[in-house]
Design an enzyme around this catalytic site. Sequence first.
Site, mmCIF file in Angstrom:
data_model
loop_
_atom_site.group_PDB
_atom_site.id
_atom_site.type_symbol
_atom_site.label_atom_id
_atom_site.label_comp_id
_atom_site.label_asym_id
_atom_site.label_seq_id
_atom_site.Cartn_x
_atom_site.Cartn_y
_atom_site.Cartn_z
ATOM 1 N N SER A 1 0.861 -1.183 0.000
ATOM 2 C CA SER A 1 0.000 0.000 0.000
ATOM 3 C C SER A 1 0.896 1.231 0.000
ATOM 4 O O SER A 1 1.773 1.355 -0.853
ATOM 5 C CB SER A 1 -0.953 -0.032 1.203
ATOM 6 O OG SER A 1 -1.873 1.027 1.154
ATOM 7 N N HIS B 1 -2.427 -1.098 -3.337
ATOM 8 C CA HIS B 1 -3.437 -0.062 -3.158
ATOM 9 C C HIS B 1 -2.940 1.213 -3.829
ATOM 10 O O HIS B 1 -1.869 1.716 -3.483
ATOM 11 C CB HIS B 1 -3.662 0.235 -1.670
ATOM 12 C CG HIS B 1 -4.114 -0.960 -0.888
ATOM 13 N ND1 HIS B 1 -4.015 -1.016 0.493
ATOM 14 C CD2 HIS B 1 -4.684 -2.136 -1.261
ATOM 15 C CE1 HIS B 1 -4.496 -2.170 0.921
ATOM 16 N NE2 HIS B 1 -4.895 -2.867 -0.133
ATOM 17 N N ASP C 1 -4.394 -4.602 6.037
ATOM 18 C CA ASP C 1 -4.844 -5.474 4.954
ATOM 19 C C ASP C 1 -3.794 -6.548 4.671
ATOM 20 O O ASP C 1 -2.634 -6.248 4.419
ATOM 21 C CB ASP C 1 -5.103 -4.640 3.693
ATOM 22 C CG ASP C 1 -5.738 -5.453 2.576
ATOM 23 O OD1 ASP C 1 -6.456 -6.425 2.884
ATOM 24 O OD2 ASP C 1 -5.532 -5.100 1.401
#
Length: 349
Positions: free
Chosen positions: A171, A198, A291
């Site tokens: 991310s 992400h 995540d």
Amino acid sequence: MIKVLVVDDSPTVREQLAAIIESDGELNLVGMAHNGVQAVDMAAKKKPDVVIMDIHMDKMDGFEATQIIMEQSPVPIVINSTLLSADHVENTFRAMQAGAVAAMEKPKGPGHPEYAQMCRKLISTVKLMSEVKVVRRSSRLRKVTPELPPSPAPMPAKEKAEIKLVAVGASTGGPPVIRTILTNIRRDFHLPILFVQHISQGFLSGMVGWLNKESSLPVEIPDHGSIIKPGHVYFAPDDYHMGVMKSGKVVLSKASLENGVRPSVSFLFTSVARSYGDSAVGILLSGMGSDGSAELKEMLDKGAITIAQDEESSVVHGMPGEAIRLNGAKEIMNPMEIAAFLNSLVDKK
């Protein structure tokens, strides 16, 4: 109050960004610069908590300004880019390589149907990035060629020989780390690598194009039902979860968000744990939130080799740090060590 510096060569965009920032009671606009030279000077004098940086400007562009600011007055920099051409997007990722922490598309005009949503996204991004602890970058003038560390100690031949796939999640801070890993992987690397990164909507294809120029391995965005190929790199498409079946067939899904995102690292890791078990490697890189953290532990429990990026090299250690806290990482490595480990798998083929 979060102090924000706006950098853009368009007076209209500067005023638009100023209005968005001033609409939120937690943000304080401390200055507006119209080129990179001004940005460097104002970053040193105004001490902002976040800089919103344009890329293409006269006198000094956003890429060079980002480099200098990260050397002299380190601060979280959010690249605010128009998705007009491959050059625009490539320079966005070069700026991220230089130290920028995020990239997003410039908000459309007030009459656009997505205007309110884009304003909320910008405000949210500025607030989140203000919490990122950046570090001073080394001088651009001191050219250092990083060397791969020695290959890790060999694991049992049976364990290494059975590995069929690598799954990676990232991310905030992910793109430059991914570049470091891919550019240091051997050309004859024979395993497919599946990534969930992400990233703001619209930037993925540009990142894939950038990585294709930097890496010797082919990088692509798969379709639903694609069969993964040896030595190919795959990124989950915008707004689709990505998984993989035991047959090597890619599964794309519009299932509900997981951990507030789609694509989700959790979705990928769960799929790989179920389909590949102890024949996989799972890697969790720099990123905010959690995540994929619990699911990396799930992969480990199924016999996979699991790796978390170390804190020192992470822009944000949220995702890998949570995986380490959950005892989900068999190994903790920096990006160059991860590349060296992956290269060691080639020798067993």
